[in-house]
Write an enzyme that holds these catalytic residues in place. Structure first.
Site, mmCIF file in Angstrom:
data_model
loop_
_atom_site.group_PDB
_atom_site.id
_atom_site.type_symbol
_atom_site.label_atom_id
_atom_site.label_comp_id
_atom_site.label_asym_id
_atom_site.label_seq_id
_atom_site.Cartn_x
_atom_site.Cartn_y
_atom_site.Cartn_z
ATOM 1 N N LEU A 48 45.435 -48.584 34.396
ATOM 2 C CA LEU A 48 45.353 -48.591 32.929
ATOM 3 C C LEU A 48 46.708 -48.761 32.264
ATOM 4 C CD1 LEU A 48 43.245 -46.054 33.966
ATOM 5 C CD2 LEU A 48 42.557 -46.346 31.602
ATOM 6 N N THR A 105 40.567 -55.485 28.253
ATOM 7 C CA THR A 105 40.131 -55.385 26.864
ATOM 8 C C THR A 105 39.238 -56.556 26.449
ATOM 9 O OG1 THR A 105 40.979 -55.480 24.600
ATOM 10 C CG2 THR A 105 42.350 -56.505 26.255
ATOM 11 N N ASP A 106 38.427 -56.337 25.419
ATOM 12 C CA ASP A 106 37.615 -57.442 24.886
ATOM 13 C C ASP A 106 38.482 -58.468 24.144
ATOM 14 O OD1 ASP A 106 38.234 -55.931 22.621
ATOM 15 O OD2 ASP A 106 36.175 -55.736 21.907
ATOM 16 N N GLU A 107 39.731 -58.105 23.826
ATOM 17 C CA GLU A 107 40.580 -59.019 23.044
ATOM 18 C C GLU A 107 40.910 -60.297 23.805
ATOM 19 O OE1 GLU A 107 43.736 -57.433 20.749
ATOM 20 O OE2 GLU A 107 42.646 -55.613 20.263
ATOM 21 N N TYR A 157 49.755 -59.423 22.881
ATOM 22 C CA TYR A 157 49.091 -58.365 23.653
ATOM 23 C C TYR A 157 47.906 -58.936 24.436
ATOM 24 C CZ TYR A 157 45.681 -54.660 24.605
ATOM 25 O OH TYR A 157 44.738 -53.857 25.210
ATOM 26 N N LYS A 198 47.220 -59.379 28.512
ATOM 27 C CA LYS A 198 46.089 -58.778 29.231
ATOM 28 C C LYS A 198 45.254 -59.883 29.909
ATOM 29 C CE LYS A 198 44.913 -54.997 29.366
ATOM 30 N NZ LYS A 198 45.267 -53.851 30.264
ATOM 31 N N ARG A 233 35.420 -54.466 14.133
ATOM 32 C CA ARG A 233 35.653 -53.981 15.492
ATOM 33 C C ARG A 233 34.398 -53.226 15.949
ATOM 34 N NH1 ARG A 233 38.936 -57.221 14.873
ATOM 35 N NH2 ARG A 233 41.198 -57.156 15.149
ATOM 36 N N GLY A 273 47.861 -63.647 12.841
ATOM 37 C CA GLY A 273 46.864 -64.038 13.859
ATOM 38 C C GLY A 273 45.729 -63.036 14.011
HETATM 39 P P1 NAD Z 1 48.048 -46.083 25.632
HETATM 40 O O1 NAD Z 1 49.105 -46.922 24.994
HETATM 41 O O2 NAD Z 1 47.542 -44.879 24.921
HETATM 42 O O3 NAD Z 1 48.536 -45.599 27.075
HETATM 43 C C1 NAD Z 1 49.226 -46.435 27.962
HETATM 44 C C2 NAD Z 1 49.867 -45.547 29.020
HETATM 45 O O4 NAD Z 1 50.569 -46.419 29.934
HETATM 46 C C3 NAD Z 1 50.907 -44.574 28.450
HETATM 47 O O5 NAD Z 1 50.720 -43.295 29.008
HETATM 48 C C4 NAD Z 1 52.240 -45.169 28.880
HETATM 49 O O6 NAD Z 1 53.246 -44.189 29.081
HETATM 50 C C5 NAD Z 1 51.852 -45.874 30.184
HETATM 51 N N1 NAD Z 1 52.771 -46.973 30.500
HETATM 52 C C6 NAD Z 1 53.193 -47.958 29.665
HETATM 53 N N2 NAD Z 1 54.057 -48.762 30.291
HETATM 54 C C7 NAD Z 1 54.172 -48.309 31.564
HETATM 55 C C8 NAD Z 1 54.918 -48.728 32.692
HETATM 56 N N3 NAD Z 1 55.729 -49.790 32.640
HETATM 57 N N4 NAD Z 1 54.802 -48.043 33.856
HETATM 58 C C9 NAD Z 1 53.974 -46.950 33.918
HETATM 59 N N5 NAD Z 1 53.277 -46.481 32.867
HETATM 60 C C10 NAD Z 1 53.364 -47.164 31.696
HETATM 61 O O7 NAD Z 1 46.872 -47.090 25.973
HETATM 62 P P2 NAD Z 1 45.301 -46.869 25.975
HETATM 63 O O8 NAD Z 1 44.780 -47.142 24.621
HETATM 64 O O9 NAD Z 1 44.990 -45.596 26.643
HETATM 65 O O10 NAD Z 1 44.855 -48.091 26.904
HETATM 66 C C11 NAD Z 1 44.800 -47.939 28.320
HETATM 67 C C12 NAD Z 1 44.340 -49.257 28.933
HETATM 68 O O11 NAD Z 1 43.067 -49.593 28.419
HETATM 69 C C13 NAD Z 1 45.250 -50.432 28.610
HETATM 70 O O12 NAD Z 1 45.340 -51.241 29.769
HETATM 71 C C14 NAD Z 1 44.548 -51.164 27.484
HETATM 72 O O13 NAD Z 1 44.846 -52.531 27.512
HETATM 73 C C15 NAD Z 1 43.100 -50.902 27.839
HETATM 74 N N6 NAD Z 1 42.156 -50.871 26.704
HETATM 75 C C16 NAD Z 1 42.409 -50.085 25.609
HETATM 76 C C17 NAD Z 1 41.457 -50.034 24.581
HETATM 77 C C18 NAD Z 1 41.648 -49.163 23.356
HETATM 78 O O14 NAD Z 1 40.852 -49.239 22.435
HETATM 79 N N7 NAD Z 1 42.648 -48.313 23.302
HETATM 80 C C19 NAD Z 1 40.285 -50.788 24.688
HETATM 81 C C20 NAD Z 1 40.086 -51.588 25.813
HETATM 82 C C21 NAD Z 1 41.014 -51.612 26.824
HETATM 83 O O1 DAU Z 2 39.477 -54.222 21.225
HETATM 84 C C1 DAU Z 2 40.175 -53.417 22.123
HETATM 85 C C2 DAU Z 2 41.577 -53.189 21.612
HETATM 86 O O2 DAU Z 2 41.480 -52.286 20.517
HETATM 87 C C3 DAU Z 2 42.519 -52.635 22.679
HETATM 88 O O3 DAU Z 2 42.656 -53.564 23.715
HETATM 89 C C4 DAU Z 2 43.884 -52.303 22.079
HETATM 90 O O4 DAU Z 2 44.721 -51.709 23.058
HETATM 91 C C5 DAU Z 2 43.680 -51.329 20.929
HETATM 92 O O5 DAU Z 2 44.911 -51.051 20.297
HETATM 93 C C6 DAU Z 2 42.694 -51.913 19.907
HETATM 94 O O6 DAU Z 2 43.277 -53.052 19.230
HETATM 95 P P1 DAU Z 2 43.112 -53.289 17.653
HETATM 96 O O7 DAU Z 2 44.197 -54.157 17.181
HETATM 97 O O8 DAU Z 2 41.716 -53.686 17.334
HETATM 98 O O9 DAU Z 2 43.320 -51.748 17.147
HETATM 99 P P2 DAU Z 2 44.116 -51.151 15.893
HETATM 100 O O10 DAU Z 2 43.722 -49.724 15.791
HETATM 101 O O11 DAU Z 2 45.549 -51.500 15.935
HETATM 102 O O12 DAU Z 2 43.463 -51.939 14.674
HETATM 103 C C7 DAU Z 2 42.065 -51.863 14.407
HETATM 104 C C8 DAU Z 2 41.788 -52.745 13.201
HETATM 105 O O13 DAU Z 2 42.384 -52.147 12.044
HETATM 106 C C9 DAU Z 2 42.404 -54.124 13.287
HETATM 107 O O14 DAU Z 2 41.538 -55.055 12.645
HETATM 108 C C10 DAU Z 2 43.703 -54.014 12.499
HETATM 109 C C11 DAU Z 2 43.373 -52.997 11.438
HETATM 110 N N1 DAU Z 2 44.471 -52.106 10.995
HETATM 111 C C12 DAU Z 2 45.217 -51.487 11.949
HETATM 112 C C13 DAU Z 2 46.241 -50.623 11.590
HETATM 113 C C14 DAU Z 2 47.091 -49.939 12.645
HETATM 114 C C15 DAU Z 2 44.685 -51.892 9.651
HETATM 115 O O15 DAU Z 2 43.986 -52.446 8.786
HETATM 116 N N2 DAU Z 2 45.691 -51.024 9.288
HETATM 117 C C16 DAU Z 2 46.479 -50.391 10.203
HETATM 118 O O16 DAU Z 2 47.409 -49.637 9.805
#
Ligand code: NAD
Ligand code: DAU
Length: 358
Positions: free
Chosen positions: A83, A138-140, A163, A167, A227, A296
Site C-alpha cells: 500500500l 486506485t480507480d483513478e 498521481y 499508480k 466521487r 486536470g
Molecule cells: P496514505 O498517504 O494515508 O498512506 C501512505 C503510507 O505510505 C504512509 O504511511 C507513508 O508513510 C507510507 N509511505 C510513503 N512513501 C513511502 C516510502 N517511500 N517507503 C515506505 N513507506 C512509504 O495513503 P492511503 O490513502 O492510506 O492509501 C494507501 C494505498 O491505497 C495507496 O497505494 C493508494 O494509492 C491506494 N488507494 C487509496 C485510496 C484512498 O481513497 N485513500 C483509494 C484507492 C486506493
Molecule cells: O479515487 C481514489 C482516490 O481518492 C485515491 O487513489 C487517492 O489516493 C485519494 O486521495 C482520493 O483522490 P481524490 O483526489 O478523489 O481525493 P481528495 O480528497 O483529494 O478530493 C476529493 C474531491 O474533492 C476531488 O474532486 C477534489 C475535491 N476537493 C479536494 C480537496 C482536498 C475539493 O473540492 N477541495 C479540497 O480542498
C-alpha cells in the site's frame, strides 16, 4: 507463525486499518509493517495493536533497493500486501517526481526483491509461485467518466494526474512480473475511502477540521465533480477476502455504489457537524468557499464492483450517512490526533522512536 506477511504503508490511512484487521483476525500470521513515516504515516494510528506478539513495525523506504533486498533476506516473507505510496493528487501536481520515485520505483524494488526470493531458476513461466504479491491500487487509473457508465475491470487505463499516472505505471509493472516471471500477483482498484485516521489534506477530514475551527471549506471549481465513497474498513475487508481467495493474475474493482457530487457531500457533512457541535442549522455551510479548480480535475469516478460481490461475496457494510456520522464522531472525540497531525508533532515523537533501521 504460519505466514509472515509484509504490509507496506501500514502506518497510513488505509494501511493502518488493514494491519489492525490482519493482526487481530489472524493470530498465527506475523504482520511486518514497513513504512517510511512520511508526513502521511502515523504510528498513533496503530497504538491499540503495537504490542501484539504477531505485529512488528519496521521503518524504511521502499525506494532504497538495498534495504528492501536485505529486508526480504532477513524476514523470508511469504507474501506482500503493498500500500505504501504518495497518495495525494494535489501534491502530485506540484511534485510529480516524488510520486514516480515512491509509486513506480518503490513498487519495482519490491517486485524485484519478491522475484529474487520466490521465483527459482527452475520455475517455468506457466508455473506460478505460491507467494502472493498483492498490489493496492486506485480507480483513478481508469481516468474520468462522463455522466453515465461505471469503471469495470476491463476499462482501459487513461490516467490524467501525475498521481494516477504513477499508480497506472505501477499496476503495469505488477502485471508484467506475473506475465514475464510467473509471480503470483493480484491487483485491486478502489474508489475514494473515508473514515478514521484519514490525513486532513483530503476533502472529508480537511472539511471536518476546517468546520470545527470555523475556517473556510475550499471547494474546487463548481463542486460538481463526483466521487464514489467507501468506508475504509470495508476496503480493508475487501483486501482480506481478495488476498485469500482471488485467482493469481486477477484484478478486482472495489467501490461503494455511492456517488456524491463534492458540494452535496459537503452540505451533508455541514448538517452533521451543525448537529454535533450544537450549532444553528446552516452555520457550517456558510464556510463553503469556491476556489480555483484542480488542474486536470477528473469529473466523475464510479466503480462497478459486481465481480467482487459475485465471486467473493463481499459488499459494503454501511450506508454513507451512517459512515460519515461515525467518521465525524471519531474526529470530534480524537482531538489530540487531529491537533498532532495538523501541528506535525506526531512526526517528531514517533520518528525519534524508530531511528534504527530494523
Ligand atoms: P496514505 O498517504 O494515508 O498512506 C501512505 C503510507 O505510505 C504512509 O504511511 C507513508 O508513510 C507510507 N509511505 C510513503 N512513501 C513511502 C516510502 N517511500 N517507503 C515506505 N513507506 C512509504 O495513503 P492511503 O490513502 O492510506 O492509501 C494507501 C494505498 O491505497 C495507496 O497505494 C493508494 O494509492 C491506494 N488507494 C487509496 C485510496 C484512498 O481513497 N485513500 C483509494 C484507492 C486506493
Ligand atoms: O479515487 C481514489 C482516490 O481518492 C485515491 O487513489 C487517492 O489516493 C485519494 O486521495 C482520493 O483522490 P481524490 O483526489 O478523489 O481525493 P481528495 O480528497 O483529494 O478530493 C476529493 C474531491 O474533492 C476531488 O474532486 C477534489 C475535491 N476537493 C479536494 C480537496 C482536498 C475539493 O473540492 N477541495 C479540497 O480542498
Amino acid at each position: 507463525m504460519s505466514k509472515t506477511i509484509l504490509v507496506t504503508g501500514g502506518a497510513g490511512f488505509i494501511g493502518s486499518h488493514l494491519v489492525r484487521l490482519l493482526v487481530n483476525k489472524y493470530i498465527d500470521y506475523k504482520i511486518i509493517n514497513l513504512d517510511k513515516l512520511t508526513y502521511a504515516g502515523n504510528l498513533a494510528n496503530l497504538k491499540d495493536i503495537e504490542n501484539k506478539p504477531n505485529y512488528e513495525f519496521v521503518k524504511g523506504d521502499i525506494v532504497d533497493a538495498t534495504f528492501i533486498n536485505e529486508l526480504f533476506t532477513k524476514y523470508k516473507f511469504d507474501s506482500v500486501i503493498h500500500l505504501a505510496a504518495e497518495s495525494h493528487v494535489d501534491k502530485s501536481i506540484s511534485n510529480p517526481l516524488e510520486f514516480v520515485m515512491t509509486n513506480v520505483i518503490g513498487t519495482v524494488n519490491l517486485l524485484n526483491a519478491a522475484k529474487v526470493s520466490w521465483v527459482k531458476p527452475t520455475t517455468k513461466n506457466e508455473q506460478l509461485t505460491t507467494n502472493r504479491f498483492y498490489h493496492v491500487s486506485t480507480d483513478e487509473v481508469y481516468g474520468s467518466l462522463g455522466e453515465t457508465g461505471l469503471f469495470t475491470e476491463s476499462t482501459s487505463y487513461d490516467p490524467h494526474s501525475p498521481y494516477s499516472a504513477s499508480k497506472a505505471s505501477s499496476d503495469h509493472f505488477v502485471r508484467a512480473y506475473h506475465d514475464t516471471y510467473g509471480l503470483d500477483i493480484v491487483i485491486s482498484n478502489c474508489s475514494n475511502n473515508y473514515g478514521s485516521c484519514h490525513f486532513p489534506e483530503k476533502l472529508i477530514p480537511l472539511s471536518i477540521y476546517n468546520i470545527k475551527n470555523n475556517k473556510a471549506i475550499p471547494i474546487y471549481g463548481k463542486g460538481e465533480n463526483i466521487r464514489d465513497w467507501l468506508f475504509v474498513e470495508d476496503h480493508a475487508r475487501a483486501i482480506d477476502v481478495i488476498f485469500h481467495n482471488a485467482k493469481s493474475g486477477s484484478t478486482y474493482n472495489i467501490g461503494g455504489h455511492n456517488e456524491w457530487t463534492n458540494i452535496d457531500l459537503i452540505r451533508l457533512l455541514c448538517n452533521i457537524m451543525d448537529k454535533k457541535l450544537n450549532r444553528v442549522e446552516g452555520t457550517s455551510a456558510q464556510l463553503i468557499t469556491y476556489v480555483k479548480d484542480r488542474a486536470g480535475h477528473d469529473l466523475r469516478y464510479a466503480i462497478d464492483s459486481s465481480k467482487l460481490q459475485n465471486d467473493l461475496a463481499w459488499k459494503p457494510s454501511l450506508q454513507f450517512e451512517e459512515g460519515l456520522e461515525k467518521t465525524v464522531d471519531w474526529y470530534l472525540s480524537n482531538e489530540e490526533w487531529l491537533n498532532n497531525v495538523t501541528s506535525g508533532d506526531y512526526q517528531k515523537y514517533y520518528q525519534e522512536q524508530y531511528v534504527k533501521r530494523f
